[in-house]
Scaffold this motif. Structure first.
Motif, PDB file in Angstrom:
ATOM      1  N   LEU A 125       1.364   3.301  -2.569  1.00 20.35           N
ATOM      2  CA  LEU A 125       2.413   4.323  -2.602  1.00 20.35           C
ATOM      3  C   LEU A 125       3.769   3.673  -2.815  1.00 20.35           C
ATOM      4  CD1 LEU A 125       3.014   7.347  -2.283  1.00 20.35           C
ATOM      5  CD2 LEU A 125       3.287   6.938   0.169  1.00 20.35           C
ATOM      6  N   GLY A 126       4.468   4.158  -3.831  1.00 21.23           N
ATOM      7  CA  GLY A 126       5.805   3.655  -4.104  1.00 21.23           C
ATOM      8  C   GLY A 126       6.867   4.480  -3.406  1.00 21.23           C
ATOM      9  N   GLU A 127       8.000   4.646  -4.057  1.00 21.38           N
ATOM     10  CA  GLU A 127       9.119   5.394  -3.466  1.00 21.38           C
ATOM     11  C   GLU A 127       8.858   6.896  -3.559  1.00 21.38           C
ATOM     12  OE1 GLU A 127      13.967   5.858  -4.045  1.00 21.38           O
ATOM     13  OE2 GLU A 127      12.853   4.237  -5.033  1.00 21.38           O
ATOM     14  N   ILE A 128       9.114   7.617  -2.463  1.00 20.75           N
ATOM     15  CA  ILE A 128       8.901   9.066  -2.414  1.00 20.75           C
ATOM     16  C   ILE A 128      10.119   9.769  -3.013  1.00 20.75           C
ATOM     17  CG2 ILE A 128       8.578  11.060  -0.917  1.00 20.75           C
ATOM     18  CD1 ILE A 128       6.150   9.369  -0.991  1.00 20.75           C
ATOM     19  N   PRO A 129       9.936  10.568  -4.058  1.00 21.57           N
ATOM     20  CA  PRO A 129      11.078  11.240  -4.678  1.00 21.57           C
ATOM     21  C   PRO A 129      11.459  12.524  -3.942  1.00 21.57           C
ATOM     22  CG  PRO A 129       9.082  11.789  -5.867  1.00 21.57           C
ATOM     23  CD  PRO A 129       8.672  10.834  -4.780  1.00 21.57           C
ATOM     24  N   ALA A 138       4.350   9.634 -12.756  1.00 25.77           N
ATOM     25  CA  ALA A 138       5.735   9.657 -12.282  1.00 25.77           C
ATOM     26  C   ALA A 138       6.121   8.379 -11.551  1.00 25.77           C
ATOM     27  CB  ALA A 138       5.945  10.860 -11.364  1.00 25.77           C
ATOM     28  N   GLY A 139       5.165   7.459 -11.357  1.00 28.07           N
ATOM     29  CA  GLY A 139       5.469   6.202 -10.695  1.00 28.07           C
ATOM     30  C   GLY A 139       5.476   6.273  -9.185  1.00 28.07           C
ATOM     31  N   VAL A 140       5.023   7.389  -8.615  1.00 31.73           N
ATOM     32  CA  VAL A 140       4.965   7.501  -7.156  1.00 31.73           C
ATOM     33  C   VAL A 140       3.779   6.701  -6.615  1.00 31.73           C
ATOM     34  CG1 VAL A 140       4.750   9.105  -5.215  1.00 31.73           C
ATOM     35  CG2 VAL A 140       6.055   9.768  -7.250  1.00 31.73           C
ATOM     36  N   LEU A 141       2.634   6.784  -7.292  1.00 30.75           N
ATOM     37  CA  LEU A 141       1.491   5.939  -6.977  1.00 30.75           C
ATOM     38  C   LEU A 141       1.437   4.824  -8.019  1.00 30.75           C
ATOM     39  CD1 LEU A 141      -1.168   8.623  -6.017  1.00 30.75           C
ATOM     40  CD2 LEU A 141      -0.216   6.887  -4.506  1.00 30.75           C
ATOM     41  N   VAL A 142       1.443   3.592  -7.531  1.00 33.73           N
ATOM     42  CA  VAL A 142       1.606   2.429  -8.403  1.00 33.73           C
ATOM     43  C   VAL A 142       0.303   1.622  -8.423  1.00 33.73           C
ATOM     44  CG1 VAL A 142       2.973   0.363  -8.847  1.00 33.73           C
ATOM     45  CG2 VAL A 142       4.027   2.363  -7.749  1.00 33.73           C
ATOM     46  N   PRO A 143      -0.198   1.237  -9.633  1.00 32.58           N
ATOM     47  CA  PRO A 143      -1.430   0.419  -9.706  1.00 32.58           C
ATOM     48  C   PRO A 143      -1.280  -0.888  -8.934  1.00 32.58           C
ATOM     49  CG  PRO A 143      -0.845   1.276 -11.872  1.00 32.58           C
ATOM     50  CD  PRO A 143       0.314   1.584 -10.971  1.00 32.58           C
ATOM     51  N   ALA A 144      -2.407  -1.338  -8.313  1.00 29.75           N
ATOM     52  CA  ALA A 144      -2.374  -2.569  -7.519  1.00 29.75           C
ATOM     53  C   ALA A 144      -3.715  -3.267  -7.609  1.00 29.75           C
ATOM     54  CB  ALA A 144      -2.039  -2.255  -6.061  1.00 29.75           C
ATOM     55  N   GLU A 145      -3.695  -4.572  -7.490  1.00 29.70           N
ATOM     56  CA  GLU A 145      -4.923  -5.356  -7.434  1.00 29.70           C
ATOM     57  C   GLU A 145      -5.475  -5.283  -6.014  1.00 29.70           C
ATOM     58  OE1 GLU A 145      -6.464  -6.915  -9.881  1.00 29.70           O
ATOM     59  OE2 GLU A 145      -4.965  -6.215 -11.334  1.00 29.70           O
ATOM     60  N   VAL A 146      -6.819  -5.289  -5.890  1.00 31.74           N
ATOM     61  CA  VAL A 146      -7.413  -5.173  -4.563  1.00 31.74           C
ATOM     62  C   VAL A 146      -8.792  -5.812  -4.575  1.00 31.74           C
ATOM     63  CG1 VAL A 146      -8.485  -2.925  -5.028  1.00 31.74           C
ATOM     64  CG2 VAL A 146      -7.943  -3.571  -2.682  1.00 31.74           C
ATOM     65  N   ALA A 147      -9.161  -6.369  -3.446  1.00 32.48           N
ATOM     66  CA  ALA A 147     -10.529  -6.872  -3.273  1.00 32.48           C
ATOM     67  C   ALA A 147     -11.430  -5.713  -2.870  1.00 32.48           C
ATOM     68  CB  ALA A 147     -10.549  -7.953  -2.189  1.00 32.48           C
TER      69      ALA A 147
END
Length: 719
Positions: A113-117, A162-171
């Motif tokens: 989760l990125g910045e909440i608009p 919208a960039g609110v949820l941002v892709p991330a690497e994860v195990a």
């Protein structure tokens, strides 16, 4: 080494296999069965009988990399199979759902989760707030975020753009965090006393069933959440059961406010990916708090220290298909095997639960007053024989006047009618034909919004016909009786400026739908709520000051021994939605039977007097909880075959002291899903060996494979 394996194969019991060294009971294995390999669980010796097999013919199993089934859960499986006369493999299927065998999704995108608009939409603001509370869930797939935020995956795809949820690497299988616990809210003296007893029971780590008995709005949730906090303080787990998915969102909001993080949710509405992630978190012990429907009872929780059954009176805890068990009673038995306290929380306990308190088996904790000084609503009876609605309408003048008063005061009203659709019956005015389901002994219900007639038992539906299917007369079909859609039509015609919203299982299909409804009501976007039993419990709308029960008599007929009790519970629960804030509430019950015992008890708020009268009747007739019942339902596609099989079973019923068999007789629902049905009812004294009797009786009668015999111990439905 020879060992017993309970395999997940319908129609087969436990079998003997060759076990690898070091494999203990509870290990999940893959066992050869003919040309296939099927999953199963290594079981304790002596629990189930198996046919002897020569050692040279034993086949070897292979252990799977899955969490083992704990000892207490294996004991529960054996108890449920024995008590409810169910195949052990069918019970084990609930312990090892499909999610247990799903592999980790590879190449699936995970997000944080990125910045909440900022947003002007109340519904979107609520959803973003839920995402913020669930921030610790990430990185996770969109399905997991959707489950945590009670939102649709499609909605979250827009937040990715919208960039609110941002892709991330994860195990793979990232651990579920356990945030620090904040201090609890300030409780009233009664709440603090009850919470103290529950916390002490959790800390003692001993089995003890509690009835948390409090009026609607007493703050029962806040009380048992204190016990939840104690259970998870040192790495333990707590399980909270809710009767239906629709209640999940309201409960989750309270939980987030109290703890600041989201629990792990388990119910049938989850996507496969979310179910897999939840299953791994639960069975590994990482999930501190699990909230779910009755199926969550059978999940492995290695650190289980508390079980809570919220709205413990609710019928939804009784499963009718496959293994017909009662979640309330199985929860108590699981607590016994786990050695942990069990809390049954309700404002309207079942007579069976009240009797357990009277016998000293359960301990009662009472909350007699609403929290924060709120008062219980005033109850009014509208005698429909004296003050009927205008012709073609369903809302009587006193209730209509009360609604107008709320509209003028900008307060909210709830109209309750536990009947989906537009009308329960469609009748031909020309020939009298009643349009019935071809598969069930039931009328087709008109759903005008969908323009279809639908069976609420098997799902059969067809477009609403323009002419009678019997006499072909056109424009002759008339709806009879009201459903919530027809009630909404009347509300729109009577108060066209009012903002009305219909809430049934047809319009609330997912927790996210209920979240939107709760947000709309809280934002004042709804003046009149119209709904079924899904609005009767668990919701807290401070500005809702009026409840109108349009047909309070619904459910009183039909010969069900619990009919009056259920009507009392349902109406008391829905009445409890009124006046939960600072403003006082009122409830109007429209009835043709104002002198009926249940109506007078509701009017006077005399629950204990009502249950006392019910107790006397049940005790005099030897009905539960003073006697025991088991229903035997014989069904077949061919009506003659079903009748003959039922007759043969009835004739073969053995004589036994303290046990009698009634029937056979055609079931009230004589056809269901295309199968003809006949019923027998076994009535036994409390101390009689009911299960042994039924088991021996059914084993002596051979029936054709086309005939099904279903056994329901402690039946709740007599259809």
């Amino acid at each position: 080494m020879r060992g017993t394996v309970l395999i997940l194969q319908h129609g087969l019991g436990p079998l003997d296999y060759l076990l690898p060294d070091g494999v203990e009971p509870g290990t999940v294995v893959e066992a050869p069965l003919g040309p296939r390999r099927v999953p199963g669980v290594v079981w304790d010796e002596g629990v189930f009988a198996t046919k002897p097999v020569e050692a040279a013919k034993l086949k070897a199993v292979r252990a799977l990399d899955l969490p083992p089934v704990p000892d207490a859960l294996r004991k529960l499986v054996a108890w449920v199979a024995d008590y409810y006369l169910a195949p052990p493999s069918a019970v084990l299927r609930m312990v090892l759902p499909q999610a247990a065998f799903l592999g980790a999704p590879r190449g699936q995108a995970h997000y944080v989760l990125g910045e909440i608009p900022e947003t002007r939409s109340p519904q979107r603001r609520e959803m973003l707030a839920r995402l913020e509370v669930a921030r610790g869930v990430g990185p996770a797939p969109l399905a997991v975020w959707a489950a945590a935020a009670e939102a649709r995956v499609e909605t979250l795809r827009g937040l990715v753009k919208a960039g609110v949820l941002v892709p991330a690497e994860v195990a793979e299988d990232a651990p579920v965090p356990r945030p620090a616990l904040p201090a609890g809210p300030v409780l009233s003296a009664a709440q603090a006393g009850a919470a103290g007893e529950l916390v002490a029971a959790v800390e003692a780590e001993q089995f003890q069933p509690f009835l948390l008995d409090g009026v609607t709005g007493a703050g029962k949730t806040e009380v048992y959440l204190e016990a939840v906090a104690a259970a998870i303080q040192d790495g333990g787990q707590a399980l909270v059961l809710l009767p239906e998915i629709a209640l999940t969102e309201a409960w989750l909001q309270r939980f987030r406010r109290r703890f600041g993080f989201a629990p792990v949710v388990w119910h049938s509405g989850l996507t496969p990916a979310a179910r897999r992630a939840a299953y791994r978190a639960i069975t590994s012990g990482q999930a501190a708090v699990v909230v779910g429907a009755r199926s969550a009872l059978f999940l492995g929780l290695p650190g289980l220290r508390l079980i809570v059954v919220d709205e413990a009176h609710d019928q939804a805890f009784k499963q009718e298909e496959s293994v017909p068990y009662h979640g309330r009673d199985v929860a108590v038995m699981r607590g016994r095997f786990e050695g942990c306290p069990v809390v049954l929380a309700t404002a309207t306990p079942a007579l069976e639960t009240v009797e357990q308190v009277a016998r000293g088996t359960y301990r009662a904790l009472n909350l007699p007053d609403r929290h924060g000084g709120a008062m219980l609503p005033a109850i009014h009876l509208i005698d429909l024989t004296r003050t009927p609605p205008p012709r073609g309408r369903w809302i009587a003048p006193p209730l209509a006047a009360a609604i107008e008063k709320r509209l003028a005061a900008k307060e909210q009203s709830l109209l309750f009618l536990n009947r989906r659709g537009y009308a329960p019956l469609t009748l031909c005015r020309a020939c009298g034909e009643r349009i019935q389901c071809p598969n069930c002994t039931a009328w087709l219900v008109e759903h005008r919004l969908a323009r279809r007639l639908q069976c609420h038992h098997c799902g059969h539906s067809l477009p609403t016909p323009k002419q009678c299917p019997s006499c072909q007369a056109e424009d002759s079909l008339a709806p009879c009786g009201p459903g919530v859609e027809r009630l909404a039509e009347e509300v729109a015609a009577t108060w066209p400026e009012a903002k009305a919203l219909v809430a049934t299982s047809d319009t609330i299909r997912a927790p996210s739908d209920m979240a939107d409804l709760v947000a709309a009501v809280a934002a004042g976007e709804v003046d009149i709520l119209i709904g079924t039993q899904m609005l009767a419990k668990g919701h807290d709308f401070p500005n809702l000051t009026l409840v109108g029960v349009v047909d309070a008599d619904l459910g009183l007929e039909g010969g069900d021994l619990r009919a009056g009790e259920r009507v009392f519970q349902q109406i008391a629960q829905v009445s409890g939605r009124a006046g939960r804030g600072e403003k006082p509430g009122e409830v109007y019950l429209q009835t043709h039977q104002p002198r009926a015992r249940v109506m007078q008890a509701l009017l006077k708020g005399d629950r204990d007097g009502f249950l006392g009268a019910e107790r006397e009747v049940r005790q005099a007739t030897g009905m539960p909880p003073f006697g025991r019942l088991a229903a035997i339902v014989v069904s077949a596609l061919d009506g003659a075959a079903a009748a003959d099989a039922a007759r043969r079973l009835g004739m073969a019923a053995p004589q036994a002291e303290g046990i009698e068999v009634w029937g056979p007789a055609p079931a009230p629902m004589a056809m269901l899903r295309g199968r003809h049905r006949h019923r027998l009812l076994v009535h036994a004294r409390r101390t009689a060996p009911l299960q042994d009797y039924v088991r021996a009786w059914l084993s002596r009668v051979e029936l054709p494979s086309s005939v099904r015999v279903a056994v329901d111990v402690d039946p709740q439905s007599f259809l």
